[in-house]
Scaffold this motif. Structure first.
Motif, PDB file in Angstrom:
ATOM      1  N   SER A 126      -2.603  89.997 -43.005  1.00  0.00           N
ATOM      2  CA  SER A 126      -0.916  89.249 -42.362  1.00  0.00           C
ATOM      3  C   SER A 126      -1.002  88.276 -43.228  1.00  0.00           C
ATOM      4  O   SER A 126      -0.285  87.295 -43.360  1.00  0.00           O
ATOM      5  N   PHE A 127      -2.192  87.322 -43.434  1.00  0.00           N
ATOM      6  CA  PHE A 127      -2.640  85.656 -43.990  1.00  0.00           C
ATOM      7  C   PHE A 127      -2.111  86.099 -45.728  1.00  0.00           C
ATOM      8  O   PHE A 127      -1.021  84.945 -45.824  1.00  0.00           O
ATOM      9  N   LEU A 129      -0.531  95.128 -35.708  1.00  0.00           N
ATOM     10  CA  LEU A 129      -0.151  97.056 -35.793  1.00  0.00           C
ATOM     11  C   LEU A 129      -0.780  96.762 -37.802  1.00  0.00           C
ATOM     12  O   LEU A 129      -1.425  98.027 -37.918  1.00  0.00           O
ATOM     13  N   ASN A 130      -0.951  95.319 -38.132  1.00  0.00           N
ATOM     14  CA  ASN A 130      -0.942  95.654 -39.291  1.00  0.00           C
ATOM     15  C   ASN A 130      -0.646  96.263 -40.430  1.00  0.00           C
ATOM     16  O   ASN A 130      -1.069  97.386 -41.516  1.00  0.00           O
ATOM     17  N   ARG A 131       0.737  96.556 -40.178  1.00  0.00           N
ATOM     18  CA  ARG A 131       1.904  97.043 -41.188  1.00  0.00           C
ATOM     19  C   ARG A 131       1.787  96.172 -42.352  1.00  0.00           C
ATOM     20  O   ARG A 131       3.178  95.475 -42.392  1.00  0.00           O
ATOM     21  N   PRO A 132       1.578  95.403 -43.758  1.00  0.00           N
ATOM     22  CA  PRO A 132       1.717  94.652 -44.511  1.00  0.00           C
ATOM     23  C   PRO A 132       3.575  95.253 -44.791  1.00  0.00           C
ATOM     24  O   PRO A 132       4.112  93.968 -45.458  1.00  0.00           O
ATOM     25  N   ASN A 133       3.670  96.255 -45.355  1.00  0.00           N
ATOM     26  CA  ASN A 133       5.228  95.877 -45.958  1.00  0.00           C
ATOM     27  C   ASN A 133       6.322  95.373 -44.877  1.00  0.00           C
ATOM     28  O   ASN A 133       7.129  94.889 -45.207  1.00  0.00           O
ATOM     29  N   GLY A 188      -8.428  91.182 -34.271  1.00  0.00           N
ATOM     30  CA  GLY A 188      -9.491  90.880 -35.560  1.00  0.00           C
ATOM     31  C   GLY A 188      -9.049  90.307 -37.357  1.00  0.00           C
ATOM     32  O   GLY A 188      -7.725  90.079 -37.278  1.00  0.00           O
ATOM     33  N   ILE A 189     -10.208  89.919 -37.329  1.00  0.00           N
ATOM     34  CA  ILE A 189     -10.408  88.847 -38.628  1.00  0.00           C
ATOM     35  C   ILE A 189      -9.143  89.942 -39.507  1.00  0.00           C
ATOM     36  O   ILE A 189      -8.438  89.357 -40.471  1.00  0.00           O
ATOM     37  N   PRO A 190      -9.761  91.010 -40.086  1.00  0.00           N
ATOM     38  CA  PRO A 190      -9.217  91.737 -40.849  1.00  0.00           C
ATOM     39  C   PRO A 190      -7.779  91.564 -40.865  1.00  0.00           C
ATOM     40  O   PRO A 190      -6.953  92.043 -42.050  1.00  0.00           O
TER      41      PRO A 190
END
Length: 125
Positions: free
Chosen positions: A112-113, A70-74, A105-107
């Motif tokens: 996440s990394f 979900l690309n939720r960094p917080n 996906g890579i982004p």
């Protein structure tokens, strides 16, 4: 609200995310945000995390994958720290996030990394 489920959730939430973070989130809640804090504590942490079907380690691993996708960094930042508390190793976190990179996906994987690396370095310091 079911008080018993809320209390169960509050304990699990503090164990996983950290007592200081949780107490701050709850104590700084106002009339607008308090219902969300109550919902998250009761249903997410009490009704879901409080179930016996999966270990906390497994739940943490699933959360890392879902939050990465979900690309939720917080939220990912909080859950990487929680995963480490729940016994997920940095090597396991790396493998989960490699999987995220391939399927989301890579982004999403790169972000996440970045987040996980920061948390792991802080945890090891």
């Amino acid at each position: 609200m079911d008080q018993k489920t809320y209390e169960l959730g509050l304990g699990i939430r503090k164990d996983v995310i950290g007592k200081e973070f949780v107490e701050k989130a709850i104590s700084t809640a106002d009339d607008f945000t308090r219902p969300l804090q109550e919902l998250v504590t009761e249903y997410c942490w009490g009704a879901c995390w409080g179930r016996e079907g999966l270990s906390r380690k497994t739940r943490s691993m699933l959360n890392l994958a879902m939050l990465g996708v979900l690309n939720r960094p917080n939220e990912l930042k909080n859950h990487v720290a929680g995963a480490l508390r729940n016994g997920v190793t940095p090597d396991e976190i790396r493998e989960i996030l490699l999987q995220v990179a391939i399927y989301a996906g890579i982004p999403a994987g790169v972000d996440s990394f970045r987040v996980a690396h920061e948390v792991i370095k802080s945890h090891n310091a």
